[in-house]
Write a protein that holds these residues in place. Structure first.
Motif, short mmCIF file in Angstrom:
data_model
loop_
_atom_site.label_atom_id
_atom_site.label_comp_id
_atom_site.label_asym_id
_atom_site.label_seq_id
_atom_site.Cartn_x
_atom_site.Cartn_y
_atom_site.Cartn_z
N LYS A 151 0.79 -1.12 -0.03
CA LYS A 151 0.06 -0.13 0.07
C LYS A 151 0.81 1.47 0.07
CE LYS A 151 -4.03 1.87 2.26
NZ LYS A 151 -4.87 1.85 0.99
N PHE A 152 1.91 1.33 0.60
CA PHE A 152 2.83 2.48 0.95
C PHE A 152 4.13 2.21 0.07
CE2 PHE A 152 -0.08 2.36 4.47
CZ PHE A 152 -0.62 3.43 4.47
N GLU A 153 4.44 3.24 -0.72
CA GLU A 153 5.70 2.95 -1.37
C GLU A 153 6.71 3.52 -0.62
OE1 GLU A 153 5.69 5.15 -5.20
OE2 GLU A 153 4.10 3.89 -6.24
N ASP A 154 6.38 4.50 0.42
CA ASP A 154 7.53 4.87 1.11
C ASP A 154 7.77 4.11 2.53
OD1 ASP A 154 4.76 5.73 2.04
OD2 ASP A 154 5.83 7.57 2.73
N TYR A 155 6.91 3.05 2.55
CA TYR A 155 7.10 2.11 3.89
C TYR A 155 8.72 1.74 4.25
CZ TYR A 155 5.51 -0.75 7.77
OH TYR A 155 5.41 -1.37 8.82
N PRO A 156 8.79 2.14 5.29
CA PRO A 156 10.31 1.88 5.93
C PRO A 156 11.02 0.25 5.61
CG PRO A 156 9.25 2.82 7.57
CD PRO A 156 8.23 2.55 6.62
N LYS A 157 11.54 0.35 4.72
CA LYS A 157 12.25 -1.08 4.27
C LYS A 157 12.80 -1.78 5.17
CE LYS A 157 10.29 -0.55 -0.03
NZ LYS A 157 9.45 0.72 0.41
N ASP A 158 13.61 -1.12 6.22
CA ASP A 158 14.20 -1.70 7.28
C ASP A 158 13.36 -2.31 8.38
OD1 ASP A 158 13.43 0.62 8.34
OD2 ASP A 158 15.43 1.26 9.29
N ARG A 159 12.10 -2.18 8.35
CA ARG A 159 11.22 -2.68 9.38
C ARG A 159 11.27 -4.15 9.35
NH1 ARG A 159 6.11 1.19 10.81
NH2 ARG A 159 7.20 3.30 11.13
N LYS A 160 11.28 -4.88 10.39
CA LYS A 160 10.87 -6.36 10.42
C LYS A 160 9.61 -6.55 10.61
CE LYS A 160 15.18 -7.64 10.19
NZ LYS A 160 15.73 -8.38 8.70
N ILE A 161 9.15 -7.86 10.52
CA ILE A 161 7.58 -8.16 10.85
C ILE A 161 7.16 -8.23 12.04
CG2 ILE A 161 5.87 -10.07 10.29
CD1 ILE A 161 7.58 -10.95 7.90
N VAL A 162 7.76 -8.77 13.15
CA VAL A 162 7.44 -8.93 14.33
C VAL A 162 8.34 -9.03 15.37
CG1 VAL A 162 6.83 -11.41 14.24
CG2 VAL A 162 5.23 -9.90 15.83
N ILE A 163 9.56 -9.45 15.12
CA ILE A 163 10.51 -9.67 16.09
C ILE A 163 11.60 -8.76 15.76
CG2 ILE A 163 12.23 -11.30 17.20
CD1 ILE A 163 9.37 -12.03 17.64
N PRO A 164 11.84 -7.75 16.57
CA PRO A 164 12.97 -6.61 16.30
C PRO A 164 14.34 -7.14 15.79
CG PRO A 164 11.71 -6.13 18.33
CD PRO A 164 11.25 -7.50 17.94
N PHE A 165 14.81 -6.89 14.65
CA PHE A 165 15.96 -7.13 14.19
C PHE A 165 16.25 -8.95 13.76
CE2 PHE A 165 16.70 -4.36 17.81
CZ PHE A 165 17.16 -3.07 17.02
#
Length: 238
Positions: free
Chosen positions: A222-236
């Motif tokens: 949905k968002f072209e500018d969505y942060p690509k470095d975010r993980k799904i549910v477990i940080p890092f």
């Protein structure tokens, strides 16, 4: 645990029909607030009933503290959280029934364990396993509540549409509220050290992990500018 793993596998092919994914294909649509309150209420009332009928095990201090942690979560989820919902999307009847059955069964499972079977040695509340697990439960619950607060306040009055959540654990994962709840129940499992609490934690990981993956994929599409470095549910990690 098998039900949780099976549900996670199924959710890889069929999106969970709730919230932004609601559909009449899964039954008539119920108002969000009463549906949420009713589906979560058994996890509060069933353990309370078991505690009221319990004996020496239920009266032991560690058992009362641990059961209190479980009940406190569902006081919030069944009585407070529904009142905070802002124009929530209606809930399909099928989704409501599945959630209701899960809360009935898990409420009985955790309540029965802590009022009848689980026994702890003297000084358990000072044991490193309890202290570490309790801190995990407390921090996880705080993250879950804070993340829900961020999601509720994404839109200003009168605004429509979806926005990218920012702040808190959303800077690290797409499913910050899910991460909080997963951490909460794994902390609870460590504090309890019972197979029943571990089963609940693993089931939570399987199901909420699948839902977080669904959300993450939706955000990226949905968002072209969505942060690509975010993980799904477990940080890092994931």
């Amino acid at each position: 645990m098998a039900v949780g793993a099976g549900s996670a596998l199924l959710l890889c092919f069929i999106p969970m029909p709730y919230g932004r994914y609601s559909s009449r294909r899964f039954g008539w649509l119920l108002p969000a607030r009463p549906a949420w309150a009713l589906q979560e209420l058994p996890s509060l009332l069933v353990p309370l009933g078991l505690a009221a009928c319990g004996g020496a095990v239920a009266a032991a201090r560690p058992n009362r503290v641990l059961l209190g942690c479980f009940l406190l979560h569902y006081v919030h989820r069944a009585l407070i959280f529904p009142l905070l919902i802002r124009e929530g999307k209606p809930t399909p009847f099928f989704t409501f029934v599945l959630a209701l059955l899960f809360c009935v069964f898990n409420g009985y499972l955790q309540g029965r364990s802590l009022t009848t079977y689980a026994t702890y040695p003297p000084g358990w509340l000072g044991d490193s396993r309890f202290i570490t697990g309790f801190l995990g439960w407390l921090i996880g619950m705080a993250i879950n509540i804070h993340s829900d607060h961020i999601l509720r306040n994404l839109r200003k009055p009168g605004e429509t549409g979806y926005k990218i959540p920012r702040g808190g654990m959303f800077e690290y994962v797409s499913g910050a509220n899910f991460f909080g709840e997963i951490l909460e129940w794994f902390g609870f499992a460590l504090a309890c050290c019972t197979i029943e609490s571990l089963a609940f934690a693993l089931c939570t990981l399987f199901i909420l992990g699948s839902r977080a993956r669904q959300h993450h994929k939706w955000y990226l599409e949905k968002f072209e500018d969505y942060p690509k470095d975010r993980k799904i549910v477990i940080p890092f990690l994931y």
